[in-house]
Scaffold this motif. Structure first.
Motif, PDB file in Angstrom:
ATOM      1  N   SER A  62      10.861  10.801   1.891  1.00 51.83           N
ATOM      2  CA  SER A  62      10.029  10.339   3.005  1.00 51.83           C
ATOM      3  C   SER A  62       9.620   8.878   2.821  1.00 51.83           C
ATOM      4  CB  SER A  62       8.791  11.219   3.145  1.00 51.83           C
ATOM      5  OG  SER A  62       8.036  11.223   1.951  1.00 51.83           O
ATOM      6  N   TYR A  63       9.376   8.456   1.574  1.00 53.39           N
ATOM      7  CA  TYR A  63       9.039   7.049   1.311  1.00 53.39           C
ATOM      8  C   TYR A  63      10.235   6.163   1.613  1.00 53.39           C
ATOM      9  CZ  TYR A  63       8.195   2.709  -1.183  1.00 53.39           C
ATOM     10  OH  TYR A  63       8.066   1.386  -1.504  1.00 53.39           O
ATOM     11  N   VAL A  64      11.412   6.589   1.171  1.00 53.46           N
ATOM     12  CA  VAL A  64      12.627   5.810   1.404  1.00 53.46           C
ATOM     13  C   VAL A  64      12.864   5.671   2.909  1.00 53.46           C
ATOM     14  CG1 VAL A  64      15.121   5.724   1.020  1.00 53.46           C
ATOM     15  CG2 VAL A  64      13.603   6.501  -0.820  1.00 53.46           C
ATOM     16  N   ALA A  65      12.675   6.756   3.647  1.00 50.87           N
ATOM     17  CA  ALA A  65      12.848   6.710   5.106  1.00 50.87           C
ATOM     18  C   ALA A  65      11.811   5.797   5.751  1.00 50.87           C
ATOM     19  CB  ALA A  65      12.753   8.119   5.686  1.00 50.87           C
ATOM     20  N   PHE A  66      10.573   5.891   5.277  1.00 50.44           N
ATOM     21  CA  PHE A  66       9.512   5.029   5.812  1.00 50.44           C
ATOM     22  C   PHE A  66       9.853   3.556   5.591  1.00 50.44           C
ATOM     23  CE2 PHE A  66       5.699   2.482   5.072  1.00 50.44           C
ATOM     24  CZ  PHE A  66       5.021   2.677   6.265  1.00 50.44           C
ATOM     25  N   MET A  67      10.283   3.212   4.389  1.00 56.85           N
ATOM     26  CA  MET A  67      10.606   1.817   4.083  1.00 56.85           C
ATOM     27  C   MET A  67      11.836   1.357   4.861  1.00 56.85           C
ATOM     28  SD  MET A  67       8.179   0.647   2.350  1.00 56.85           S
ATOM     29  CE  MET A  67       8.764  -0.913   1.731  1.00 56.85           C
ATOM     30  N   ALA A  68      12.771   2.256   5.090  1.00 62.97           N
ATOM     31  CA  ALA A  68      13.942   1.889   5.890  1.00 62.97           C
ATOM     32  C   ALA A  68      13.527   1.545   7.321  1.00 62.97           C
ATOM     33  CB  ALA A  68      14.955   3.032   5.892  1.00 62.97           C
ATOM     34  N   GLY A 123       0.814  -1.213   0.000  1.00 66.85           N
ATOM     35  CA  GLY A 123       0.000   0.000   0.000  1.00 66.85           C
ATOM     36  C   GLY A 123       0.843   1.256   0.000  1.00 66.85           C
ATOM     37  N   ALA A 124       1.963   1.222   0.719  1.00 62.31           N
ATOM     38  CA  ALA A 124       2.862   2.382   0.743  1.00 62.31           C
ATOM     39  C   ALA A 124       3.438   2.612  -0.646  1.00 62.31           C
ATOM     40  CB  ALA A 124       3.971   2.159   1.763  1.00 62.31           C
ATOM     41  N   LEU A 125       3.791   1.558  -1.342  1.00 64.13           N
ATOM     42  CA  LEU A 125       4.312   1.693  -2.707  1.00 64.13           C
ATOM     43  C   LEU A 125       3.248   2.264  -3.632  1.00 64.13           C
ATOM     44  CD1 LEU A 125       6.642   1.235  -4.689  1.00 64.13           C
ATOM     45  CD2 LEU A 125       5.764  -1.075  -5.049  1.00 64.13           C
ATOM     46  N   GLY A 126       2.012   1.840  -3.428  1.00 62.86           N
ATOM     47  CA  GLY A 126       0.919   2.381  -4.225  1.00 62.86           C
ATOM     48  C   GLY A 126       0.733   3.875  -4.018  1.00 62.86           C
ATOM     49  N   MET A 127       1.033   4.341  -2.826  1.00 62.85           N
ATOM     50  CA  MET A 127       0.886   5.764  -2.514  1.00 62.85           C
ATOM     51  C   MET A 127       1.878   6.634  -3.277  1.00 62.85           C
ATOM     52  SD  MET A 127      -1.671   6.082  -0.486  1.00 62.85           S
ATOM     53  CE  MET A 127      -1.470   7.697   0.209  1.00 62.85           C
ATOM     54  N   VAL A 128       2.977   6.026  -3.723  1.00 60.73           N
ATOM     55  CA  VAL A 128       3.976   6.804  -4.479  1.00 60.73           C
ATOM     56  C   VAL A 128       3.906   6.480  -5.970  1.00 60.73           C
ATOM     57  CG1 VAL A 128       5.510   7.088  -2.515  1.00 60.73           C
ATOM     58  CG2 VAL A 128       5.844   5.144  -4.062  1.00 60.73           C
ATOM     59  N   GLY A 129       2.812   5.894  -6.390  1.00 59.84           N
ATOM     60  CA  GLY A 129       2.616   5.638  -7.811  1.00 59.84           C
ATOM     61  C   GLY A 129       3.178   4.321  -8.309  1.00 59.84           C
TER      62      GLY A 129
END
Length: 160
Positions: free
Chosen positions: A90-96, A75-81
């Motif tokens: 922010s996505y990279v930090a979240f996934m880390a 779902g997080a990946l879907g949020m960034v297209g």
């Protein structure tokens, strides 16, 4: 987050294994045959290779949905297209921080149980009502899919 096709294939195959056990005459097979109106003659009249192959394909299709239900990072990946290469920091930090959070067999099995109980069982139950099938039939068939979704969810979620 890439699709783990090997996990999806193994999870799909697990439905056949569960089916061999679940529908064994010593488990629920005899009751299911009686409740569904199936006979030994009807069973022998079909092409079992085709039946198993198509069942596997259907399970493989279901595994894609199970993956989305059990792996929250999808779902997080879907949020960034859907393309993590163009994602913001922010996505990279979240996934880390959370990239592997809740990636356990137990967590996947829980979501599989929820999907089976609140999606598969009502779907089968509705069909059973219109087909004038018994409540036993609904419980046996719905229970099969609940167990399958639990195992599929566990495999898919835990396989990193």
């Amino acid at each position: 987050m890439d699709i783990n096709f090997l996990a999806l294939l193994v999870a799909s195959f697990s439905t056949l294994v569960v089916g061999f056990v679940w529908y064994n005459p010593k488990v629920f097979g005899t009751i299911w045959m009686k409740e569904s109106g199936m006979t030994e003659e009807k069973m022998k009249g079909g092409n079992m290779l085709v039946t198993f192959a198509v069942s596997f394909i259907y399970a493989f299709l279901m595994s894609f949905v199970i993956q989305m239900l059990t792996i929250h990072q999808t779902g997080a990946l879907g949020m960034v297209g859907g393309d993590d290469t163009i994602a913001k920091p922010s996505y990279v930090a979240f996934m880390a921080d959370y990239g592997m959070a809740f990636r356990t067999f137990k967590h996947g099995a829980l979501h599989g149980f929820i999907a089976g109980l609140f999606f598969a069982l009502p779907l089968i139950g509705t069909n059973a009502l219109y087909e004038r099938r018994s409540f036993k039939y609904t419980l046996i068939t719905g229970g099969f899919w609940i167990v399958c979704f639990m195992i599929m969810g566990g495999i898919i979620c835990a396989w990193k």
